[in-house]
Design a protein around this motif. Structure first.
Motif, PDB file in Angstrom:
ATOM      1  N   PHE A  81      23.937  10.326   3.382  1.00  0.00           N
ATOM      2  CA  PHE A  81      22.598  10.344   4.046  1.00  0.00           C
ATOM      3  C   PHE A  81      22.689   9.540   5.465  1.00  0.00           C
ATOM      4  O   PHE A  81      23.415   8.518   5.733  1.00  0.00           O
ATOM      5  CB  PHE A  81      21.770   9.399   3.098  1.00  0.00           C
ATOM      6  CG  PHE A  81      21.448   9.833   1.846  1.00  0.00           C
ATOM      7  CD1 PHE A  81      20.197  10.734   1.827  1.00  0.00           C
ATOM      8  CD2 PHE A  81      22.261   9.390   0.959  1.00  0.00           C
ATOM      9  CE1 PHE A  81      19.997  11.060   0.502  1.00  0.00           C
ATOM     10  CE2 PHE A  81      21.728  10.137  -0.529  1.00  0.00           C
ATOM     11  CZ  PHE A  81      20.884  10.926  -0.539  1.00  0.00           C
ATOM     12  N   ASP A 110      17.932  11.755   6.611  1.00  0.00           N
ATOM     13  CA  ASP A 110      17.163  10.923   5.985  1.00  0.00           C
ATOM     14  C   ASP A 110      16.338  10.268   6.636  1.00  0.00           C
ATOM     15  O   ASP A 110      16.416  10.187   7.948  1.00  0.00           O
ATOM     16  CB  ASP A 110      17.896   9.785   5.381  1.00  0.00           C
ATOM     17  CG  ASP A 110      17.083   9.014   4.186  1.00  0.00           C
ATOM     18  OD1 ASP A 110      16.570   9.565   3.633  1.00  0.00           O
ATOM     19  OD2 ASP A 110      17.509   7.787   4.139  1.00  0.00           O
ATOM     20  N   GLY A 150      16.539  10.578  -0.507  1.00  0.00           N
ATOM     21  CA  GLY A 150      16.910   9.350  -0.105  1.00  0.00           C
ATOM     22  C   GLY A 150      16.466   7.871  -0.686  1.00  0.00           C
ATOM     23  O   GLY A 150      17.030   7.102  -1.245  1.00  0.00           O
TER      24      GLY A 150
END
Length: 107
Positions: A28, A60, A67
């Motif tokens: 992420f 993200d 996330g």
């Protein structure tokens, strides 16, 4: 499978990620994030020789449900999964050896 270099703008549903067989790393971050940019050479070094590990790179941000489902707070965060189950997590990794150790737990 090789390391992904680009962040996917769309994210898969959490149920799809949970159902993935074998070793997977979900990364992420964001393409403009300085920490994320700085970590890329380390991640690339660590992934060398781990061709069987699936690498999903997710952009993200606010309103991104994947996330949030992993409770991501800082970027980059690497979530190491084996058969959809989280085995390890690294937040803002600072060396390739630590990433390799986490990869060894799922490979």
């Amino acid at each position: 499978m090789n390391m992904n270099k680009d962040y996917a703008e769309s994210e898969p549903p959490r149920a799809e990620v949970d159902a993935l067989p074998g070793p997977t790393v979900v990364e992420f971050g964001a393409p403009w994030c300085g920490f994320c940019i700085g970590a890329q050479p380390l991640i690339e070094q660590a992934f060398a020789g781990h061709d069987s590990v699936r690498h999903i790179k997710i952009e993200d941000g606010p309103g991104r449900s994947l996330g949030r489902s992993y409770r991501i707070k800082l970027w980059p965060t690497l979530v190491f999964l084996k058969d959809g189950v989280e085995v390890a997590r690294l937040v803002r990794p600072s060396d390739a050896a630590t990433i390799r150790q986490a990869l060894a737990q799922i490979a």
